[in-house]
Scaffold this active site. Structure first.
Site, PDB file in Angstrom:
ATOM      1  N   ASP A  14       0.866  -1.186   0.000  1.00 54.35           N
ATOM      2  CA  ASP A  14       0.000   0.000   0.000  1.00 54.35           C
ATOM      3  C   ASP A  14       0.901   1.234   0.000  1.00 54.35           C
ATOM      4  OD1 ASP A  14      -2.405   1.528   0.115  1.00 54.35           O
ATOM      5  OD2 ASP A  14      -2.111   1.830   2.250  1.00 54.35           O
ATOM      6  N   SER A  15       0.313   2.349  -0.405  1.00 53.39           N
ATOM      7  CA  SER A  15       1.062   3.608  -0.354  1.00 53.39           C
ATOM      8  C   SER A  15       1.456   3.920   1.092  1.00 53.39           C
ATOM      9  CB  SER A  15       0.204   4.737  -0.910  1.00 53.39           C
ATOM     10  OG  SER A  15      -0.985   4.842  -0.156  1.00 53.39           O
ATOM     11  N   CYS A  77      -4.249  -1.553  -2.131  1.00 53.83           N
ATOM     12  CA  CYS A  77      -4.414  -0.114  -2.337  1.00 53.83           C
ATOM     13  C   CYS A  77      -5.294   0.044  -3.566  1.00 53.83           C
ATOM     14  CB  CYS A  77      -3.030   0.507  -2.566  1.00 53.83           C
ATOM     15  SG  CYS A  77      -3.085   2.246  -3.009  1.00 53.83           S
ATOM     16  N   GLU A 162      -3.745   9.294   7.965  1.00 59.77           N
ATOM     17  CA  GLU A 162      -2.281   9.184   8.094  1.00 59.77           C
ATOM     18  C   GLU A 162      -1.753  10.087   9.216  1.00 59.77           C
ATOM     19  OE1 GLU A 162       0.355   7.611   5.828  1.00 59.77           O
ATOM     20  OE2 GLU A 162      -1.230   6.252   5.216  1.00 59.77           O
ATOM     21  N   CYS A 196     -11.202   2.658  -0.403  1.00 58.71           N
ATOM     22  CA  CYS A 196      -9.840   3.053  -0.037  1.00 58.71           C
ATOM     23  C   CYS A 196      -9.522   2.334   1.260  1.00 58.71           C
ATOM     24  CB  CYS A 196      -9.737   4.566   0.149  1.00 58.71           C
ATOM     25  SG  CYS A 196      -8.133   5.073   0.802  1.00 58.71           S
ATOM     26  N   HIS A 198      -7.688   2.940   3.609  1.00 57.61           N
ATOM     27  CA  HIS A 198      -7.543   3.768   4.816  1.00 57.61           C
ATOM     28  C   HIS A 198      -8.886   4.026   5.510  1.00 57.61           C
ATOM     29  CE1 HIS A 198      -3.616   4.760   3.162  1.00 57.61           C
ATOM     30  NE2 HIS A 198      -3.320   5.447   4.244  1.00 57.61           N
TER      31      HIS A 198
END
Ligand code: DGL
Length: 278
Positions: A14-15, A77, A162, A196, A198
């Site tokens: 993932d990023s 991702c 994040e 997503c 996240h």
């Protein structure tokens, strides 16, 4: 390409930290395998970058995981799955090593939603890159042509996560804003894809603002089942993946911060190593 014969973990990319929400559920279902997670935290978020940049970053990450022994890599991702997966599968893999595989998270999610929606109106909340790529719409059209998809991009949501702001009062503003936009555009939506990895961290806020009766689809469960199914259908690949039940994490940013986040996203401590991707 040099790889160890004995250690061949399943790579999860993932990023940033979002893919850990997917990894957690994969490990619950398939605890026997070794896993190698790569978070490109130094270059995250990917969501608003161009196709070319996301593709290059993702290809570099996949090559790192291959170099470390992975024969199978999951792009955990959506942005990378939407923007880079097809090109890597079709153009790069045959040149790098035709026996290795890279899988994404969009197809398993789309497979799951067909039986879930009654109104046949589905909503998608995702990054700018994922929404603008049209990848969800294309996959849905192939599998469930009667389903109508409405997508809204949520550019602030990944930075909120994040930066550990997902439970803060400030997060309410951004969550309510995008959910409001989605349901004003299509009030008949009964199934909402959090597209997503996240976004599960924002769940406490999301449930506050969605209309009653709307089902929220997070991806970990479906990606894990799809991987189990894939390994069942590809016994050679299953046999090639090593089964030491280990977890090792790579990050392009601070290992200390990654360690803290891993505990938050995955509910587990992780051994972390800093790497440089070039
Ligand atoms: N977690 C990633 C996804 O699922 C994207 C985060 C980012 O923008 O880097 O789309």
């Amino acid at each position: 390409m040099t790889t160890s014969n004995s250690y061949s973990p399943i790579g999860v990319f993932d990023s940033g930290y979002g893919g850990l929400t997917i990894l957690r559920q994969i490990r619950q279902l398939l605890p026997q395998y070794d896993y190698l997670y790569l978070g490109d935290n130094a270059r995250a978020p990917y969501g608003s970058h161009s196709f070319e940049v996301i593709y290059q970053y993702t290809l570099q990450a996949v090559k790192v995981l291959f170099e470390r022994g992975c024969r199978l890599v999951i792009l955990a991702c959506n942005t990378a799955s939407a923007k880079a997966l097809r090109t890597i599968q079709q153009r790069d893999l045959p040149q790098i090593d035709a026996d290795r595989r890279v899988l994404g998270v969009i197809r398993p999610t789309v497979e799951a939603i067909g039986p879930l929606t009654k109104t046949r109106h589905v909503g998608l909340l995702a990054t700018v890159g994922t929404v603008n790529s049209g990848s969800y719409g294309m996959e849905i059209h192939k599998l469930w042509p009667d389903v109508q998809l409405t997508g809204v991009a949520c550019p602030m949501w990944v930075p909120l996560v994040e930066n550990y702001e997902f439970d803060s009062p400030g997060a309410d503003y951004f969550v309510q804003k995008r959910i409001g936009e989605l349901f004003r555009t299509d009030p008949d939506i009964d199934t909402l894809i959090l597209g997503c990895t996240h976004y599960p961290l924002l769940m406490n806020k999301i449930v506050k603002y969605i209309p009653t009766g709307v089902r929220i689809v997070t991806q970990g469960e479906y990606v894990a089942k799809s991987l189990a199914d894939y390994l069942g259908r590809h016994p050679n690949m299953a046999a090639a993946c090593s089964t030491g039940s280990t977890l090792h994490c790579l990050t392009t940013e601070s290992p200390e911060k990654f360690h803290e986040s891993a505990t938050l996203f995955m509910h587990e401590e992780a051994e972390v190593e800093k790497i440089v991707i070039e």
